[in-house]
Write a protein that holds these residues in place. Sequence first.
Motif, mmCIF file in Angstrom:
data_model
loop_
_atom_site.group_PDB
_atom_site.id
_atom_site.type_symbol
_atom_site.label_atom_id
_atom_site.label_comp_id
_atom_site.label_asym_id
_atom_site.label_seq_id
_atom_site.Cartn_x
_atom_site.Cartn_y
_atom_site.Cartn_z
ATOM 1 N N LEU A 82 1.013 -1.120 0.198
ATOM 2 C CA LEU A 82 -0.024 0.151 0.062
ATOM 3 C C LEU A 82 0.991 1.376 -0.015
ATOM 4 N N TYR A 83 1.914 1.309 0.826
ATOM 5 C CA TYR A 83 2.713 2.509 0.836
ATOM 6 C C TYR A 83 3.351 2.749 -0.565
ATOM 7 N N GLY A 84 3.697 1.628 -1.326
ATOM 8 C CA GLY A 84 4.410 1.755 -2.586
ATOM 9 C C GLY A 84 3.418 2.200 -3.554
ATOM 10 N N TRP A 85 1.925 2.364 -3.324
ATOM 11 C CA TRP A 85 1.189 3.055 -4.130
ATOM 12 C C TRP A 85 0.807 4.530 -3.957
ATOM 13 N N GLU A 86 1.004 4.816 -2.560
ATOM 14 C CA GLU A 86 0.831 6.260 -2.197
ATOM 15 C C GLU A 86 1.563 6.462 -0.840
ATOM 16 N N PRO A 87 2.428 7.258 -0.581
ATOM 17 C CA PRO A 87 3.147 7.241 0.562
ATOM 18 C C PRO A 87 2.383 7.903 1.627
ATOM 19 N N ASP A 88 2.570 7.470 2.702
ATOM 20 C CA ASP A 88 1.560 8.053 3.899
ATOM 21 C C ASP A 88 2.102 7.651 4.912
ATOM 22 N N GLY A 89 2.547 8.587 5.929
ATOM 23 C CA GLY A 89 3.361 7.991 7.354
ATOM 24 C C GLY A 89 2.372 7.495 8.053
ATOM 25 N N ALA A 90 1.053 7.325 7.940
ATOM 26 C CA ALA A 90 0.198 6.332 8.906
ATOM 27 C C ALA A 90 0.576 4.964 8.736
#
Length: 782
Positions: free
Chosen positions: A355-363
Amino acid sequence: MGTTAVALLSASEQAIGRAPATALPARPTPLPLSAVRLRPSPYATAVEVNRTYLLRLSADRLLHNFMVYAGLPAKAPIYGGWESDTIAGHTLGHYLTALVLMNAQTGDQECRRRADYIVAELARAQAKRGTGYVGALGRKRKDGTIVDGEEIFPEVMRGEIKSGGFDLNGSWSPLYTVHKVFAGLLDVHGAWGNTQALTVATGLATYFEKVFAALDDAQMQMLLGCEYGGLNESYAELSARTGDRRWLVVAERLYDRKMLDPMVAGQDKLANFHANTQVPKVVGLARIHELNGKQPPADAARFFWKTVTQHHSYVIGGNADREYFTEPDSIATHITEQTCEHCNTYNMLKLTQHLYGWEPDGALFDYYERAHLNHVMAAQNPKNAGFSYMTPLMTGAPRSYSTPADDVFWCCVGSGMESHAKHGEAIFWEGGTTLLVNLYIPAEARWQARAAVLTLETRYPFEPESRLTLTKLGKPGRFPIALRVPAWAGDRATVTVNGAAVEPTMAKGYAIIDRRWKAGDVVALTVPLDLRLESAPGDADTVAVLRGPMVLAADLGPNEAKWEQADPAMVGADLLAAFTPVPADRATYTTRGIIRPGDLNFVPFYSQYERRSAVYFKRFSEVAWKTEEAAFRTEQARLKDIAARSVDVMHLGEMQPERDHALTSEISYPVSYRGRNGRDARSGGFLEFTMKTRPGPLALQATYWGDERARDFDILVDNVKVATQHLEADRPGKFFDVDYPLPIGLTKGKTSVKVRFVPHDRSSAGPVFGARMIIVKPVATA
């Protein structure tokens, strides 16, 4: 004028280290594990302990069944535990992946040599069979003999599919085992281009493509009712490696509608599903989305991750009670000795990275950090390289670890081999021109895009500061560095560059500094590490204590000393004010006046490898405690009494306890009500299992749900009927126990007995939500 304004803004940004929010890349990727070397820390210790363990294992013993079932001589005897059961072979798949990861993390060439050797042996076994199949899984026939598990697949192709969720035609989760071997082969190929590994994997894929092609959609769904791991992920990955879309078509067909359709629709229907059966399916959906670009798999993956992390997870980041999801936001009622299977978190972290690889989000990495530190690091005992299956959060429950002498080879031994071979894999990410730091773990990394060497120095989360030094920078210049700022830090994090404070741009949980960097520059992040309380989902007054990302636990003493006291509670108005650090840099605290019955020391939970802990506490005001204390202590005493008198405990409906107690059954199914697992037997069937005994008067205790429709069944012990039980909806909304005293002659001189539940004609037996063999209390005399 416009041009001048832009130039001035850029100069200002450079001076104070600010960056546009667009500096976060759209599709970040981690720096290769082979480019990261850990510096001294508990994480580096975990890797080295695991490396010693991996090299102590025998490849030939893990290969035993692969050889024998292919008609080749084995070079070493088989291991025991699960590897001598019908799930044999799953460990070898994990082992291949662990060797690949360990080679990347440490450069150990023996790991590469072993992986190549195993692949060559698998190729030899596959060639001997001549069908494309290669495997070690067994099949238990009705006479109890275990034979080559391949014989179940022609039956499956004929539509003869018999499964209770884990058993398929007499083999234990066979497609799960196939997935582990498949994934290990692909990992060897991906690491250093071993073409033989890809050939063996393709042969295996071709074999099962034919099996699946023989089934219509209804039969396929019946087959997928048995645990199949992340087999969809492996087929998708094979498609990516070969460029052949036929494998993606198979991956898309490996879709369990019962579980995955609600995820696509955004519906939380997870209660009563075996947790780790589901997480790999969703990881597979994530990989499928990356290849076919379709939205439903991505929707399901995102919804699943959000649902599990926000509504089904414990404070340490793990999930599931006795391996099963419960109702959403019911964690407070499921704090047991069987919480948090390690495999679940291992797979949740894989999903998080997708999921992080699709859109970075610190959460996403706030969750990753919490689960990695508090659960994964708790699941390895650094003293003996043992792995835990569950990480229990019930007060006083000890952790249980595998040991080299056990030969247990649980699923969590396999995922443990992998988890502790790759602690450097998600620290640094890159995308576009941006460098992202997601985990604060001491490490050195090579960043090829800038011909750079990065040095991350920190004692976080014991100390608040983390320092990133651009030790070498072959391509100096302007680019953004994004440092994750955990959500719990709020707006109190500070950033410095070369010792001078800067005001970074904040975006999606990152402090972004965009400036001209040169070799030797140091950027540092400091975060507050104050204590805070976090409530368990389902009860605001069931709380845990955290320090930054670290879960703290009350130390209740060594495992050898049984915990037989009432669960401690927290009482007072300002609970955190009663904690005093001793010393602060070790994250250890004493308490004064808030713990009932007495003060306790708090320490990092993960480090309680061989000690008992209390993590969750009931919270009371002084007034409420006076009202509740008597009832609270009475219930605690009742539970402690039952536990103390228990000779043996059987958790029905759960995979490992049923195997440990030699369960046999016909027309019997696992069930789960209100988060408690059990098993029933339908008309014409039965369920039977072994229970330990001891000298003296005993009773069999069984647990039932008080809202059942009318039913009748007999209970036999060693084929002697001891009771006939009638159930009906006469105790709504609660579980209840029934004790069946056993004649002394029925257990005298025995170490165990067989307990059998038999339904009356056109009725059902149970469901039974657990059974205990308990010591009968002596009758009080005047």
